[in-house]
Design an enzyme around this catalytic site. Structure first.
Site, short mmCIF file in Angstrom:
data_model
loop_
_atom_site.label_atom_id
_atom_site.label_comp_id
_atom_site.label_asym_id
_atom_site.label_seq_id
_atom_site.Cartn_x
_atom_site.Cartn_y
_atom_site.Cartn_z
CG HIS A 394 -2.29 0.58 0.90
ND1 HIS A 394 -2.49 1.58 -0.03
CD2 HIS A 394 -3.53 0.28 1.39
CE1 HIS A 394 -3.77 1.87 -0.10
NE2 HIS A 394 -4.43 1.11 0.75
CG ASP A 398 -3.01 4.73 -4.76
OD1 ASP A 398 -2.39 4.72 -3.68
OD2 ASP A 398 -2.91 5.64 -5.60
#
Length: 422
Positions: A394, A398
Site C-alpha cells: 500500500h 493504491d
C-alpha cells in the site's frame, strides 16, 4: 602426515557468508577426492561442497544451521604426503581428532519462544475387559474391537445376533456422548531446528509482513469459456506440453500489465526508489520438500502459451529436484502463487519482497448462475467460477489501481479469445 584445510570458497553473487544446511561427513570419516562434504546455502541456492583431497576428517566447522564466512575453515582433512600451498601444516604424527570449533550462531530477529513445560505422563489406561467368545462376530470385527478397547459383550447387534462393523460404529457414536472416546496415541513432542531454506523463508516472510503494509483484493471470475478454450487447445497440441490454467492466466496478466506499471515493480525501501520494470520476470511459487521456492519465468510477456507451459514444468521440476540455478531463483518483478485444487475460496498471499504485488488464483468450483438466454431474458446454467486474489504494497500501490487491474484481467479471462488477439 599433512593437515589440509579446506576453506569455504567464494560461491558467487558477492556474498560474505553462507549457511551450513547439511553435513555429509563427520570427524573420523575416511573420504575420497570429490566426496561430498556439506551442502551450504546462500540466498535460495544450495551448493554442494566436494573434497579436493583424500584422507581422514579431523575437524568440521560447526553444525547444520551455523553461518560461516567465505574463506573460513569448512573442513580439516589429514592426508598422506606433501601438499603445496599455505593450507597445509606439517605434523610429526597423526594427531587425535580435534573437537569441532564453536561457531557463534546467527540469531533470528524473532525472539525464540519459551521452552514448553514438560508434558505429564498420561495415566495408565486400564486394560479392556476380555472379549466374550460367546459373541458372534467375524475375526475382523473382533480385531477392530480389540484395537479400540471395546468389550463385544457390551455391543448389541442390530439384526441376526451377529455383530458387524456397523454395530461397532453405532456403539462408538452412542458411547462418545457418554464418556467413551477412543483416540489415537499422542505423538511425542519434537524439537526441530529451523535451518536452511526453511529459515530463509521464515526470515523473508517476517521481513515482508513487518515492513510492507499489505492489502488484499478478491474478485470472482467466470472461467467456463476459458476452460473450454483450454480443452480445445490441448486436443490439437501434438508434442507440445499440456496447457494448464497457469499459462493462460500468465498471458492475461502480461497483456494487462502495460496499463498498470505500478504493479510490475520492485521497491527499494532503503533508497526510497521504486523501479517499474518493462519486462515481466514472473515468479512462480513452487512447493518443494524443503519448502517454498520461487523460480522465475524470464520475459514472460514475450512467450506464447506453449512456451509458458514448457517453462513452468521445467522450472518447477528444477526447484523440486534441487537443480535450479541461482539466477533462476532471483530477480522476479511480480509473483503468481497457486495451490491448485487446494486453492480455497480466497487467499491473502504474502508479498515476495522487494516486489510490490502477488497474485493468487484460487480453486475452480461449479455453481448455478443466471446467464443471458439471447432473447432478452435469463436462464440458470452451471458455470465454472474462480476467485483471483491480489495482495499489494500500500506504500506504492493504491487500492483503486489493484482493483482496476484485476477487473481488466477478468475481462480477458471471461472473453478468452482476447488473450490471443494482438
Amino acid at each position: 602426515m599433512t593437515k589440509f584445510t579446506f576453506n569455504l570458497p567464494d560461491i558467487g553473487e558477492g556474498i560474505a557468508e553462507a549457511e551450513i544446511v547439511e553435513w555429509h561427513v563427520k570427524v573420523g570419516d575416511m573420504i575420497d577426492e570429490d566426496d561430498r562434504l556439506a551442502d551450504v546455502m546462500t540466498d535460495k541456492a544450495t551448493v554442494e561442497m566436494e573434497s579436493p583431497v583424500k584422507g581422514k576428517v579431523l575437524e568440521v566447522a560447526g553444525e547444520a544451521g551455523d553461518v560461516i564466512a567465505i574463506g573460513s575453515m569448512l573442513v580439516v582433512v589429514e592426508v598422506e604426503g606433501e601438499l603445496p600451498g599455505d593450507a597445509q601444516e606439517k605434523v610429526e604424527a597423526a594427531p587425535a581428532p580435534a573437537p569441532a570449533p564453536v561457531v557463534e550462531e546467527v540469531k533470528a530477529e524473532i525472539a525464540p519462544l519459551p521452552a514448553p513445560a514438560p508434558t505429564p505422563a498420561p495415566a495408565p489406561t486400564p486394560a479392556p475387559a476380555a472379549i466374550s467368545e460367546k459373541v458372534l462376530a467375524s475375526p475382523a470385527v473382533r480385531k477392530r474391537a480389540k484395537d479400540l478397547g471395546i468389550n463385544l459383550a457390551e455391543v448389541k447387534p442390530a439384526e441376526g445376533g451377529r455383530l458387524r462393523h456397523a454395530d461397532l460404529d453405532a456403539f462408538i457414536a452412542y458411547s462418545s456422548g457418554g464418556g467413551f472416546a477412543p483416540s489415537a496415541k499422542p505423538r511425542a513432542d519434537e524439537a526441530k531446528k529451523v535451518i536452511g531454506l526453511r529459515r530463509r523463508i521464515a526470515e523473508n516472510m517476517a521481513a515482508s509482513k513487518r515492513n510492507i503494509p499489505h492489502f488484499s483484493y478478491v474478485e470472482e471470475c467466470d472461467v467456463t469459456d476459458l476452460e473450454r478454450m483450454r480443452a480445445q487447445l490441448n486436443e490439437g497440441r501434438g508434442e507440445r506440453p499440456k496447457l494448464t490454467m497457469m499459462p493462460l492466466l500468465i498471458a492475461a496478466i502480461c497483456k494487462t500489465l502495460p496499463d498498470y506499471p505500478m504493479l510490475n515493480a520492485r521497491y527499494d525501501d532503503e533508497a526510497n526508489v521504486v523501479t517499474r520494470h518493462g519486462a515481466v520476470h514472473l515468479g512462480m511459487a513452487a512447493q518443494t520438500e524443503n519448502g517454498l521456492m520461487v523460480p522465475v519465468i524470464r520475459n514472460a510477456e514475450s512467450r506464447n502459451l506453449w512456451q509458458l507451459a514448457g517453462e513452468i514444468v521445467r522450472l518447477a521440476n528444477a526447484a523440486r529436484d534441487g537443480t535450479a540455478k541461482s539466477d533462476e531463483l532471483s530477480g522476479s518483478t511480480l509473483t503468481l502463487t497457486s495451490l491448485g485444487p487446494l486453492g480455497g475460496v480466497a487467499t491473502t498471499p504474502v508479498i515476495n519482497r522487494p516486489e510490490v504485488a502477488i497474485i493468487g488464483p484460487n480453486r475452480i468450483i461449479e455453481r448455478p448462475m443466471y446467464v443471458a438466454d439471447g432473447a432478452g431474458g435469463e436462464r440458470i446454467e452451471k458455470r465454472k467460477l474462480m476467485n483471483i486474489s491480489i495482495s499489494c504494497d500500500h506504500r506504492v500501490v493504491d487500492g483503486y489501481d489493484a482493483a482496476s487491474f484485476i477487473q481488466s484481467v477478468k475481462k480477458l479471462i471471461e472473453a478468452p479469445a482476447l488473450i490471443l488477439a494482438d
